[in-house]
Design a protein around this motif. Structure first.
Motif, mmCIF file in Angstrom:
data_model
loop_
_atom_site.group_PDB
_atom_site.id
_atom_site.type_symbol
_atom_site.label_atom_id
_atom_site.label_comp_id
_atom_site.label_asym_id
_atom_site.label_seq_id
_atom_site.Cartn_x
_atom_site.Cartn_y
_atom_site.Cartn_z
ATOM 1 N N TYR A 1 0.832 -1.205 0.000
ATOM 2 C CA TYR A 1 0.000 0.000 0.000
ATOM 3 C C TYR A 1 0.869 1.259 0.000
ATOM 4 N N VAL A 2 1.936 1.219 0.785
ATOM 5 C CA VAL A 2 2.859 2.360 0.845
ATOM 6 C C VAL A 2 3.478 2.596 -0.533
ATOM 7 N N ASN A 3 3.847 1.520 -1.214
ATOM 8 C CA ASN A 3 4.421 1.657 -2.555
ATOM 9 C C ASN A 3 3.451 2.326 -3.520
ATOM 10 N N GLU A 4 2.171 2.011 -3.402
ATOM 11 C CA GLU A 4 1.181 2.624 -4.300
ATOM 12 C C GLU A 4 1.023 4.112 -4.011
ATOM 13 N N VAL A 5 1.053 4.482 -2.748
ATOM 14 C CA VAL A 5 0.976 5.906 -2.397
ATOM 15 C C VAL A 5 2.217 6.623 -2.928
ATOM 16 N N ARG A 6 3.365 5.980 -2.804
ATOM 17 C CA ARG A 6 4.600 6.571 -3.340
ATOM 18 C C ARG A 6 4.542 6.703 -4.848
ATOM 19 N N LEU A 7 3.911 5.750 -5.513
ATOM 20 C CA LEU A 7 3.748 5.836 -6.966
ATOM 21 C C LEU A 7 2.952 7.092 -7.332
ATOM 22 N N ILE A 8 1.860 7.332 -6.630
ATOM 23 C CA ILE A 8 1.033 8.518 -6.903
ATOM 24 C C ILE A 8 1.817 9.782 -6.575
ATOM 25 N N ASN A 9 2.522 9.785 -5.461
ATOM 26 C CA ASN A 9 3.348 10.951 -5.115
ATOM 27 C C ASN A 9 4.389 11.216 -6.193
ATOM 28 N N PHE A 10 5.021 10.163 -6.703
ATOM 29 C CA PHE A 10 6.008 10.328 -7.762
ATOM 30 C C PHE A 10 5.355 10.875 -9.031
ATOM 31 N N ALA A 11 4.205 10.337 -9.365
ATOM 32 C CA ALA A 11 3.517 10.788 -10.578
ATOM 33 C C ALA A 11 3.218 12.285 -10.513
ATOM 34 N N ARG B 1 -6.856 12.451 -9.773
ATOM 35 C CA ARG B 1 -7.879 11.400 -9.872
ATOM 36 C C ARG B 1 -7.694 10.574 -11.141
ATOM 37 N N ARG B 2 -7.352 11.240 -12.247
ATOM 38 C CA ARG B 2 -7.089 10.506 -13.502
ATOM 39 C C ARG B 2 -5.887 9.588 -13.357
ATOM 40 N N VAL B 3 -4.860 10.057 -12.671
ATOM 41 C CA VAL B 3 -3.661 9.239 -12.449
ATOM 42 C C VAL B 3 -4.022 8.007 -11.610
ATOM 43 N N VAL B 4 -4.818 8.204 -10.567
ATOM 44 C CA VAL B 4 -5.237 7.090 -9.715
ATOM 45 C C VAL B 4 -6.049 6.081 -10.533
ATOM 46 N N CYS B 5 -6.954 6.557 -11.369
ATOM 47 C CA CYS B 5 -7.766 5.664 -12.208
ATOM 48 C C CYS B 5 -6.895 4.884 -13.188
ATOM 49 N N LEU B 6 -5.912 5.564 -13.782
ATOM 50 C CA LEU B 6 -4.995 4.872 -14.686
ATOM 51 C C LEU B 6 -4.244 3.782 -13.931
ATOM 52 N N ASN B 7 -3.742 4.097 -12.757
ATOM 53 C CA ASN B 7 -3.013 3.105 -11.976
ATOM 54 C C ASN B 7 -3.896 1.901 -11.657
ATOM 55 N N MET B 8 -5.146 2.143 -11.327
ATOM 56 C CA MET B 8 -6.060 1.040 -11.039
ATOM 57 C C MET B 8 -6.254 0.158 -12.268
ATOM 58 N N ARG B 9 -6.420 0.782 -13.432
ATOM 59 C CA ARG B 9 -6.578 -0.013 -14.663
ATOM 60 C C ARG B 9 -5.327 -0.844 -14.934
ATOM 61 N N LEU B 10 -4.169 -0.241 -14.732
ATOM 62 C CA LEU B 10 -2.912 -0.953 -14.981
ATOM 63 C C LEU B 10 -2.695 -2.079 -13.977
ATOM 64 N N CYS C 1 1.993 6.543 -15.137
ATOM 65 C CA CYS C 1 1.268 7.524 -14.326
ATOM 66 C C CYS C 1 1.968 8.875 -14.350
ATOM 67 N N ARG C 2 3.282 8.870 -14.287
ATOM 68 C CA ARG C 2 4.040 10.135 -14.353
ATOM 69 C C ARG C 2 3.836 10.795 -15.711
ATOM 70 N N ASN C 3 3.901 9.996 -16.768
ATOM 71 C CA ASN C 3 3.712 10.539 -18.117
ATOM 72 C C ASN C 3 2.322 11.137 -18.290
ATOM 73 N N LEU C 4 1.297 10.473 -17.765
ATOM 74 C CA LEU C 4 -0.062 11.013 -17.849
ATOM 75 C C LEU C 4 -0.142 12.339 -17.108
ATOM 76 N N PHE C 5 0.436 12.405 -15.916
ATOM 77 C CA PHE C 5 0.392 13.650 -15.157
ATOM 78 C C PHE C 5 1.075 14.779 -15.923
ATOM 79 N N LEU C 6 2.259 14.497 -16.447
ATOM 80 C CA LEU C 6 2.995 15.534 -17.189
ATOM 81 C C LEU C 6 2.242 15.955 -18.443
ATOM 82 N N LYS C 7 1.686 15.004 -19.142
ATOM 83 C CA LYS C 7 0.931 15.297 -20.364
ATOM 84 C C LYS C 7 -0.305 16.135 -20.047
ATOM 85 N N THR C 8 -0.991 15.787 -18.974
ATOM 86 C CA THR C 8 -2.227 16.471 -18.608
ATOM 87 C C THR C 8 -1.974 17.878 -18.092
ATOM 88 N N THR C 9 -0.869 18.080 -17.405
ATOM 89 C CA THR C 9 -0.608 19.391 -16.803
ATOM 90 C C THR C 9 0.280 20.271 -17.676
#
Length: 103
Positions: free
Chosen positions: A33-43, A66-75, A89-97
Motif C-alpha cells: 500500500y505504501v508503494n502505491e501511495v509513493r507511486l502517486i506521489n512520484f507521478a 484522480r485521472r492518475v489514480v484511475c490509470l493506476n487502477m486499470r494498470l 502515471c508520471r507521463n499522464l500527469f505531465l501530459k495532462t498538466t
C-alpha cells in the motif's frame, strides 16, 4: 477540498491492489500500500518521497490526480509491473498538466 487530509481518496486504488493480489494468491502487506501511495506521489511531484497533499490543490490538479489514480487502477488490473505503472502515471500527469506554448 483543501481541508481534507487526503484530497483524493486512494482507498479504491488500494482495494483494487488487494483484489488483484488476492486473485494471484498473494497476500497484500502494508508495504504494498505504501508503494502505491509513493507511486502517486512520484507521478504528481516527480519524487517518491514528496507528498502531493502538500501542494495547493486546485480543481484541475484534483481532477488530474484522480485521472492518475484511475490509470493506476486499470494498470493494476491488467497486471502491469510496478515500474511500468509508475512511468505511465508520471507521463499522464505531465501530459495532462503541460501548458503548450501559444503560436
Amino acid at each position: 477540498m483543501k481541508n481534507a487530509p487526503y484530497p483524493v481518496d486512494l482507498s479504491v486504488m488500494q482495494a483494487a491492489l488487494k483484489d488483484h493480489r488476492h486473485g494471484l494468491g498473494k497476500e497484500t502487506e502494508q508495504r504494498h500500500y505504501v508503494n502505491e501511495v509513493r507511486l502517486i506521489n512520484f507521478a504528481v511531484t516527480g519524487n517518491s518521497l514528496g507528498c502531493y497533499r502538500n501542494l495547493p490543490i486546485t480543481r484541475e490538479l484534483f481532477r488530474t490526480i484522480r485521472r492518475v489514480v484511475c490509470l493506476n487502477m486499470r494498470l493494476i488490473k491488467l497486471n502491469v509491473p510496478y515500474p511500468d505503472r509508475k512511468k505511465s502515471c508520471r507521463n499522464l500527469f505531465l501530459k495532462t498538466t503541460c501548458v503548450l506554448p501559444q503560436k
